[in-house]
Enzyme design. Structure first.
Site, PDB file in Angstrom:
ATOM      1  N   SER A  15      52.046  40.972  38.248  1.00 56.36           N
ATOM      2  CA  SER A  15      50.671  40.930  38.738  1.00 56.36           C
ATOM      3  C   SER A  15      49.870  42.055  37.817  1.00 56.36           C
ATOM      4  CB  SER A  15      50.451  40.982  40.076  1.00 56.36           C
ATOM      5  OG  SER A  15      49.297  41.213  40.921  1.00 56.36           O
ATOM      6  N   HIS A  40      50.512  36.704  35.806  1.00 59.11           N
ATOM      7  CA  HIS A  40      49.446  36.851  37.267  1.00 59.11           C
ATOM      8  C   HIS A  40      48.266  37.515  37.357  1.00 59.11           C
ATOM      9  CE1 HIS A  40      49.388  35.054  41.164  1.00 59.11           C
ATOM     10  NE2 HIS A  40      49.237  36.522  41.885  1.00 59.11           N
ATOM     11  N   ASP A  42      45.148  38.082  39.431  1.00 53.66           N
ATOM     12  CA  ASP A  42      44.374  38.531  40.764  1.00 53.66           C
ATOM     13  C   ASP A  42      42.953  37.918  40.549  1.00 53.66           C
ATOM     14  OD1 ASP A  42      46.569  37.864  42.963  1.00 53.66           O
ATOM     15  OD2 ASP A  42      46.730  39.845  42.091  1.00 53.66           O
ATOM     16  N   MET A  44      39.106  37.772  43.363  1.00 56.38           N
ATOM     17  CA  MET A  44      39.186  38.077  45.036  1.00 56.38           C
ATOM     18  C   MET A  44      37.920  37.797  45.059  1.00 56.38           C
ATOM     19  SD  MET A  44      41.978  40.745  45.929  1.00 56.38           S
ATOM     20  CE  MET A  44      43.581  40.335  45.421  1.00 56.38           C
ATOM     21  N   HIS A  73      45.696  33.365  40.126  1.00 57.29           N
ATOM     22  CA  HIS A  73      45.136  33.295  41.797  1.00 57.29           C
ATOM     23  C   HIS A  73      44.395  33.648  42.331  1.00 57.29           C
ATOM     24  CE1 HIS A  73      47.460  35.436  45.751  1.00 57.29           C
ATOM     25  NE2 HIS A  73      46.741  33.614  46.162  1.00 57.29           N
ATOM     26  N   MET A  75      41.095  34.030  45.143  1.00 61.49           N
ATOM     27  CA  MET A  75      41.117  34.315  46.565  1.00 61.49           C
ATOM     28  C   MET A  75      40.156  34.410  46.648  1.00 61.49           C
ATOM     29  SD  MET A  75      44.466  37.039  46.928  1.00 61.49           S
ATOM     30  CE  MET A  75      44.388  37.306  44.704  1.00 61.49           C
ATOM     31  N   MET A 144      52.736  32.746  50.319  1.00 60.82           N
ATOM     32  CA  MET A 144      51.915  34.121  50.547  1.00 60.82           C
ATOM     33  C   MET A 144      53.162  34.844  50.694  1.00 60.82           C
ATOM     34  SD  MET A 144      49.656  34.947  47.952  1.00 60.82           S
ATOM     35  CE  MET A 144      49.296  36.711  48.961  1.00 60.82           C
ATOM     36  N   ASP A 195      54.167  35.892  46.551  1.00 64.10           N
ATOM     37  CA  ASP A 195      53.873  37.099  46.437  1.00 64.10           C
ATOM     38  C   ASP A 195      53.568  37.536  47.200  1.00 64.10           C
ATOM     39  OD1 ASP A 195      51.909  38.499  44.882  1.00 64.10           O
ATOM     40  OD2 ASP A 195      49.993  36.726  44.752  1.00 64.10           O
ATOM     41  N   GLY A 196      53.715  39.212  46.665  1.00 64.93           N
ATOM     42  CA  GLY A 196      53.328  40.230  47.922  1.00 64.93           C
ATOM     43  C   GLY A 196      55.029  41.106  48.393  1.00 64.93           C
TER      44      GLY A 196
HETATM   45  C1  DX5 Z   1      48.269  40.164  46.869  1.00 66.86           C
HETATM   46  C2  DX5 Z   1      48.016  39.580  45.426  1.00 66.86           C
HETATM   47  C3  DX5 Z   1      49.149  39.785  44.928  1.00 66.86           C
HETATM   48  C4  DX5 Z   1      49.583  41.172  44.601  1.00 66.86           C
HETATM   49  C5  DX5 Z   1      51.313  41.760  45.264  1.00 66.86           C
HETATM   50  O1  DX5 Z   1      46.522  39.162  47.197  1.00 66.86           O
HETATM   51  O2  DX5 Z   1      47.967  37.986  45.618  1.00 66.86           O
HETATM   52  O3  DX5 Z   1      49.538  38.547  43.648  1.00 66.86           O
HETATM   53  O4  DX5 Z   1      48.636  41.623  43.213  1.00 66.86           O
HETATM   54  O5  DX5 Z   1      51.263  43.105  44.460  1.00 66.86           O
HETATM   55  P1  DX5 Z   1      52.649  43.729  45.134  1.00 66.86           P
HETATM   56  O6  DX5 Z   1      54.086  43.003  44.616  1.00 66.86           O
HETATM   57  O7  DX5 Z   1      51.831  45.333  44.358  1.00 66.86           O
HETATM   58  O8  DX5 Z   1      52.684  42.837  46.493  1.00 66.86           O
HETATM   59 ZN    ZN Z   2      48.329  36.991  43.536  1.00 62.55          ZN
END
Ligand code: DX5
Ligand code: ZN
Length: 237
Positions: A15, A40, A42, A44, A73, A75, A144, A195-196
């Site tokens: 990510s 990946h 993200d 938001m 991804h 959000m 998630m 993820d997470g």
């Molecule tokens: C969180 C994201 C993830 C995040 C995961 O909302 O969707 O993709 O980057 O990161 P780590 O591996 O640090 O939890």
């Molecule tokens: Zn993510």
């Protein structure tokens, strides 16, 4: 590739949220050289989740820097409205949240109409009962393993049960990548992504439960040798 004992190949998606935002292009190249299966990204909106990250222009900059598959991804509320610009900016797959729209089916259909893969994400607290309906309607489901919004959070082991149920449902119904198959025809497994909080300890738990696509941010970016760390996660069993 390290095979481990996993019943199918494991894909590792770093990510880029945990990367250096001042050097996104270099980070993308670094991930490519380290053997990542995809990047990946993200996105938001500060409403669906309490944080802001990258947008379409940053995605386009990553696109110019690498030929790797870009797993985006989102959000954000009203995901439908942002599909076109994300496709133009280089997304290969767009995964949006089940909880963010009432138009799940239309949004999946539109992403596919744009020639891209569609993923559907579920927050940890969303009941598994919402998932099975979509298993043969999209290209990936993302379960998630933290509350979406930030990197570096603690893995939530209670999600493992959902991963198991999802894999079992795929197996029972013959759902693979590309649809439902006839018995005896070998096709890759349906993509179940987590993820997470994925690290060397939690990755094997996810693989054992049935996940085949692992996203990892904080853990991978803290390792001195990214290539080795990716190989390590890929060998999880
Ligand atoms: C969180 C994201 C993830 C995040 C995961 O909302 O969707 O993709 O980057 O990161 P780590 O591996 O640090 O939890
Ligand atoms: Zn993510």
């Amino acid at each position: 590739m390290m095979s481990g004992m996993a019943p199918f190949p494991i894909q590792i998606y770093p990510s880029i949220l945990s990367g250096d935002f001042g050097r996104l292009a270099d980070e993308a190249k670094r991930l490519e050289l380290a053997g990542a299966d995809a990047i990946h990204v993200d996105i938001m909106d500060g409403h669906f989740v309490p944080n802001l990250t990258l947008g379409p222009r940053a995605l386009a900059a990553i696109r110019r820097a690498t030929r790797l598959f870009l797993d985006v991804h989102i959000m954000i509320y009203n995901p439908f409205d942002f599909i076109e610009v994300l496709v133009q900016s280089g997304a290969d797959r767009i995964t949006f949240h089940f909880e963010a729209t009432e138009d799940v089916e239309d949004t999946i259909a539109f992403i596919r109409k744009c020639g891209k893969k569609a993923g559907l994400a579920f927050r940890p607290e969303t009941s598994f009962s919402m998932v099975p309906k979509y298993l043969d309607q999209c290209d990936l489901i993302l379960l998630m393993t933290v509350s979406p919004g930030f990197g570096g959070q603690q893995f939530m082991p209670e999600v493992l049960e959902k991963v198991k149920l999802a894999r079992t449902a795929c197996e029972k119904r013959g759902i693979h990548q590309g649809g439902i198959i006839k018995p005896g025809v070998a096709l890759p497994p349906f993509d179940i992504q987590v993820d997470g909080g994925i690290n060397a300890e939690t990755a094997p738990l996810c693989v054992k439960a049935g996940a085949n696509v692992l996203v990892s941010g904080d853990y991978l970016f803290r390792q001195p040798d990214m290539k080795k760390a990716i190989e390590g996660l890929r060998g999880s069993s």
